[in-house]
Design an enzyme around this catalytic site. Sequence first.
Site, PDB file in Angstrom:
ATOM      1  CB  SER A 278      -1.143   0.228   1.121  1.00 47.23           C
ATOM      2  OG  SER A 278       0.184   0.095   2.172  1.00 47.23           O
ATOM      3  CG  ASN A 279       5.074   3.098   1.189  1.00 44.00           C
ATOM      4  OD1 ASN A 279       5.590   3.789   0.226  1.00 44.00           O
ATOM      5  ND2 ASN A 279       5.919   2.361   1.968  1.00 44.00           N
TER       6      ASN A 279
ATOM      7  CG  ASP B 214       8.196  -6.944   6.618  1.00 44.15           C
ATOM      8  OD1 ASP B 214       6.595  -6.391   6.704  1.00 44.15           O
ATOM      9  OD2 ASP B 214       9.062  -6.321   7.108  1.00 44.15           O
ATOM     10  CB  SER B 215      12.301  -2.449   4.465  1.00 47.47           C
ATOM     11  OG  SER B 215      10.603  -2.091   4.230  1.00 47.47           O
TER      12      SER B 215
ATOM     13  CE  LYS C  23      14.875   5.401  -0.110  1.00 43.59           C
ATOM     14  NZ  LYS C  23      13.062   5.227   0.156  1.00 43.59           N
TER      15      LYS C  23
ATOM     16  CG  HIS D 169      16.746  -0.717   1.801  1.00 42.60           C
ATOM     17  ND1 HIS D 169      16.656   0.331   1.551  1.00 42.60           N
ATOM     18  CD2 HIS D 169      15.710  -1.378   2.120  1.00 42.60           C
ATOM     19  CE1 HIS D 169      15.837   0.761   1.534  1.00 42.60           C
ATOM     20  NE2 HIS D 169      14.677   0.321   2.663  1.00 42.60           N
TER      21      HIS D 169
HETATM   22  P1  IMP Z   1       6.549  -2.471   5.855  1.00 41.40           P
HETATM   23  O1  IMP Z   1       7.716  -3.061   5.176  1.00 41.40           O
HETATM   24  O2  IMP Z   1       5.678  -1.697   5.253  1.00 41.40           O
HETATM   25  O3  IMP Z   1       6.223  -3.196   7.109  1.00 41.40           O
HETATM   26  O4  IMP Z   1       7.240  -0.497   6.698  1.00 41.40           O
HETATM   27  C1  IMP Z   1       8.443  -0.800   6.993  1.00 41.40           C
HETATM   28  C2  IMP Z   1       8.735   0.471   7.629  1.00 41.40           C
HETATM   29  O5  IMP Z   1      10.231   0.844   7.533  1.00 41.40           O
HETATM   30  C3  IMP Z   1       8.588   2.173   6.637  1.00 41.40           C
HETATM   31  O6  IMP Z   1       6.899   2.072   7.310  1.00 41.40           O
HETATM   32  C4  IMP Z   1       9.166   2.848   7.234  1.00 41.40           C
HETATM   33  O7  IMP Z   1       9.181   3.824   8.103  1.00 41.40           O
HETATM   34  C5  IMP Z   1      10.757   1.897   7.419  1.00 41.40           C
HETATM   35  N1  IMP Z   1      10.873   1.463   5.891  1.00 41.40           N
HETATM   36  C6  IMP Z   1      11.588   0.598   4.821  1.00 41.40           C
HETATM   37  N2  IMP Z   1      12.015   0.957   4.278  1.00 41.40           N
HETATM   38  C7  IMP Z   1      12.272   2.879   3.887  1.00 41.40           C
HETATM   39  C8  IMP Z   1      12.638   3.598   3.218  1.00 41.40           C
HETATM   40  O8  IMP Z   1      13.239   2.483   1.685  1.00 41.40           O
HETATM   41  N3  IMP Z   1      13.531   4.601   3.718  1.00 41.40           N
HETATM   42  C9  IMP Z   1      12.323   4.925   4.725  1.00 41.40           C
HETATM   43  N4  IMP Z   1      11.676   3.891   5.568  1.00 41.40           N
HETATM   44  C10 IMP Z   1      12.133   2.898   5.165  1.00 41.40           C
END
Ligand code: IMP
Length: 202
Positions: free
Chosen positions: A14-15, A81-82, A180, A185
């Site tokens: 959703s991002n 997932d990150s 970027k 990553h």
């Molecule tokens: P998820 O993978 O949607 O659970 O969210 C990972 C969270 O890690 C994000 O909401 C960010 O807060 C942070 N994050 C992961 N990758 C990035 C990035 O490329 N830039 C900034 N924040 C990140």
Amino acid sequence: MPRKIPEVIFFHTSNQHKLNEASQAMSNLHIKIRSLKDISSRISVIEPQGESCAHVAHSKITQVLDLIEDKLNGNWLMVEDSGLFVNALGGFPGVYSSYVHTTIGVKGIVKLLEGNGDKSAQYISSISFWDGKRIQSVEGYCKGRISLELKGDAGFGYDPIFIPEAGNGQTFSEMTLMEKTALSHRTMALKRMVEKLNFPSM
Ligand code: IMP
């Protein structure tokens, strides 16, 4: 033998920032990244807590496939997932990055690091992907350090305080999407995916 390159990979996220980055990274290979929302508007999955990014990505793709494999029509699917892992904080916020961002935020992380000599950190991106036959997993890393000053407006999450080691001293938020994406990553994980499948390199 190089495999046939898929035209489309559906990305369950959703991002919009993640979607843009993945699209930018894969454009060299002429692979289109599309949001899974384009074919299925409401998919709800449970995110397991307290495990690694790899575990979360794998769990999510398994759940998504159970729900919509028939709608993919042989197309590929990926889930990512990150998180941000700060060394002086024992890897915090790590798998809790999303939650921590919405609670104490980037300023909270800065506060925790004030007066600490070690500002080193890394982003980790775990991707699980479905190639029509099986699920595979890859990981990408981006080493850097935390800036105590928030800089730049681009990107999302912790980007205003993350300075990648391989960059020119700017935070990710001070960079264009292309800049970027060259270092992120997420791109590193996508490169692993491409290598794993023996595509021509990105
Ligand atoms: P998820 O993978 O949607 O659970 O969210 C990972 C969270 O890690 C994000 O909401 C960010 O807060 C942070 N994050 C992961 N990758 C990035 C990035 O490329 N830039 C900034 N924040 C990140």
